[in-house]
Scaffold this motif. Structure first.
Motif, short mmCIF file in Angstrom:
data_model
loop_
_atom_site.label_atom_id
_atom_site.label_comp_id
_atom_site.label_asym_id
_atom_site.label_seq_id
_atom_site.Cartn_x
_atom_site.Cartn_y
_atom_site.Cartn_z
N ALA A 22 26.10 50.52 43.05
CA ALA A 22 27.46 50.46 43.61
C ALA A 22 27.76 49.08 44.20
N VAL A 23 26.77 48.51 44.88
CA VAL A 23 26.97 47.15 45.44
C VAL A 23 27.27 46.20 44.28
N THR A 24 26.43 46.28 43.24
CA THR A 24 26.55 45.36 42.11
C THR A 24 27.91 45.50 41.41
N ARG A 25 28.25 46.73 41.09
CA ARG A 25 29.48 46.92 40.29
C ARG A 25 30.75 46.69 41.11
N THR A 26 30.71 47.03 42.40
CA THR A 26 31.88 46.76 43.25
C THR A 26 32.08 45.26 43.38
N ALA A 27 30.97 44.54 43.61
CA ALA A 27 31.07 43.09 43.78
C ALA A 27 31.57 42.43 42.49
N ILE A 28 30.94 42.77 41.37
CA ILE A 28 31.34 42.13 40.10
C ILE A 28 32.81 42.42 39.81
N ASP A 29 33.23 43.64 40.12
CA ASP A 29 34.63 44.01 39.91
C ASP A 29 35.58 43.12 40.73
N ALA A 30 35.06 42.66 41.88
CA ALA A 30 35.89 41.81 42.76
C ALA A 30 35.66 40.32 42.49
N GLY A 31 34.93 40.03 41.41
CA GLY A 31 34.71 38.62 41.05
C GLY A 31 33.60 37.96 41.85
N ILE A 32 32.70 38.75 42.41
CA ILE A 32 31.59 38.22 43.21
C ILE A 32 30.28 38.37 42.43
N ASP A 33 29.49 37.28 42.34
CA ASP A 33 28.16 37.36 41.70
C ASP A 33 27.18 38.06 42.62
N VAL A 34 26.20 38.76 42.00
CA VAL A 34 25.20 39.47 42.81
C VAL A 34 23.78 39.07 42.39
N PHE A 35 22.99 38.70 43.38
CA PHE A 35 21.56 38.50 43.17
C PHE A 35 20.84 39.75 43.64
N GLY A 36 19.92 40.27 42.84
CA GLY A 36 19.04 41.35 43.27
C GLY A 36 17.73 40.74 43.76
N VAL A 37 17.37 41.04 45.00
CA VAL A 37 16.15 40.48 45.60
C VAL A 37 15.02 41.49 45.41
N HIS A 38 13.86 41.01 44.93
CA HIS A 38 12.73 41.93 44.67
C HIS A 38 11.85 42.07 45.91
N GLN A 39 11.32 43.27 46.10
CA GLN A 39 10.34 43.55 47.18
C GLN A 39 10.89 43.26 48.58
N GLY A 40 12.10 43.64 48.83
CA GLY A 40 12.65 43.56 50.19
C GLY A 40 12.68 42.16 50.75
N TYR A 41 12.42 42.03 52.05
CA TYR A 41 12.48 40.73 52.71
C TYR A 41 11.45 39.76 52.15
N GLN A 42 10.35 40.30 51.60
CA GLN A 42 9.33 39.43 51.02
C GLN A 42 9.93 38.58 49.89
N GLY A 43 10.80 39.19 49.10
CA GLY A 43 11.45 38.47 48.00
C GLY A 43 12.37 37.36 48.49
N LEU A 44 12.98 37.58 49.65
CA LEU A 44 13.84 36.52 50.22
C LEU A 44 12.99 35.31 50.59
#
Ligand code: ADP
Length: 323
Positions: A22-44
């Motif tokens: 839902a985050v991904t599709r709502t954002a893309i629908d609004a013209g916002i790119d989405v990064f998916g971060v792997h393994q929680g805060y460790q991925g950041l």
């Protein structure tokens, strides 16, 4: 806002995937790119993240767990760790973050927002102990797994005049035990918020036996002082105390891996959308939750360090139903 990131953190919960989608599709629908971060805060901290397309989040909603992975990350609890995370997001021109997780994870998101980085949390934990949301993503699925086990155990208990002790998840919180106990018609519910002595449990079972019950069910939260193991130890000292022959089933992690129920898919979808809408409206340092069947935000500072109390009237209801 042109670019955001999303991650799942802490204990995984059925319905997290619906929220990611839902985050991904709502954002893309609004013209916002989405990064998916792997393994929680460790991925950041490791810079482990990748763009998500609409298609990347297709076919994931019906699965438990989280396609992004989750982790516990002690480094994020330090300022230095969070600075690395902020730098990694800045390098990728990520302007805001959505954190899907429970109490610990939202403490982390609050710490990040205190450092000036825009964050919105999504209420997700199978314990349902997070303030700011009447229910959290995952708890309905966990209750349903516990309930299915209770229903099945009842069938066999009835055939053998047995009592079953079923231990369900809930380290600090008896919500799953209480709700599954009420829905499953338990004779006794044992939760950390309302401790009962083993003698008291034995008395209630004995009373049920004397009323002619063919079977009895005790639902115990793992975090109760008298968890299933302790109760059985106690009953072994006096096998006649309850009347029934006792058996123990500890459900453990099978509750986490469930396919999300409709309620959790809907909640994940609504809260995921709500988080993006909150960011678009310029909100930060808030949690998207469900309150009175509406998606609303609550400041994270009102949530961290608290545990949502259980409604003890429901505990009384469980007792009335068992008599
Ligand atoms: P949950 O979200 O399921 O309650 P945890 O309590 O394990 O899970 O927390 C998940 C992660 O959140 C931790 O591993 C850590 O990275 C982060 N976190 C927890 N507490 C803090 C804190 N005080 N400050 C910063 N980050 C935190």
């Amino acid at each position: 806002m042109k670019r955001i990131a999303v991650l799942t953190s802490g204990g995984d919960a059925p319905g997290m995937n619906a929220a990611i989608r839902a985050v991904t599709r709502t954002a893309i629908d609004a013209g916002i790119d989405v990064f998916g971060v792997h393994q929680g805060y460790q991925g950041l901290i490791d810079g482990d993240m990748a763009f998500l397309t609409r298609r990347d989040v297709g076919g994931i909603m019906q699965s438990g767990g989280t396609v992004l992975g989750s982790a516990r990350c002690p480094a994020f609890e330090t300022v230095a760790g969070r600075e690395v995370a902020i730098r990694n997001m800045a390098e990728r021109e990520i302007e805001a973050l959505v954190v899907i997780g429970g109490n610990g994870s939202q403490t982390g998101s609050h710490a990040l927002s205190q450092m000036g980085f825009p964050v919105v949390g999504v209420a997700s934990t199978i314990d349902n102990d997070l303030e700011g949301s009447d229910v959290t993503i995952g708890v309905d699925s966990a209750i349903n797994v516990a309930l299915e086990a209770i229903d099945r155990l009842k069938v066999t208990a009835e055939s053998h005049r047995r009592a079953f002790l079923v231990e369900v998840m809930g380290r600090h919180c008896g919500y799953v035990a209480l709700m599954a106990g009420i829905a499953g018609g338990a004779e006794v519910v044992v939760i950390p918020e309302q401790e009962v002595s083993p003698e008291n449990v034995a008395q209630q079972l004995r009373a049920a036996y004397d009323r002619g019950k063919q079977h009895a069910m005790v639902v115990v939260a793992e975090g109760a002082k008298n968890n299933a193991e302790r109760l059985v130890e106690h009953f072994q000292t006096d096998p006649e105390a309850t009347g029934f022959r006792l058996r123990v089933t500890i459900l453990g992690h099978v509750q986490r891996g469930a396919n999300p129920t409709a309620a959790d898919r809907l909640l994940g979808t609504r809260l995921g959308e709500g988080a993006v809408r909150a960011l678009q409206a310029g909100q930060t340092g808030v949690l998207a939750g469900l309150r009175g069947n509406r998606v609303l935000t609550t400041p994270l500072e009102e949530i961290v360090g608290r545990q949502k109390p259980i409604d003890l009237e429901l505990f009384e209801l469980a007792n009335i139903m068992a008599r």
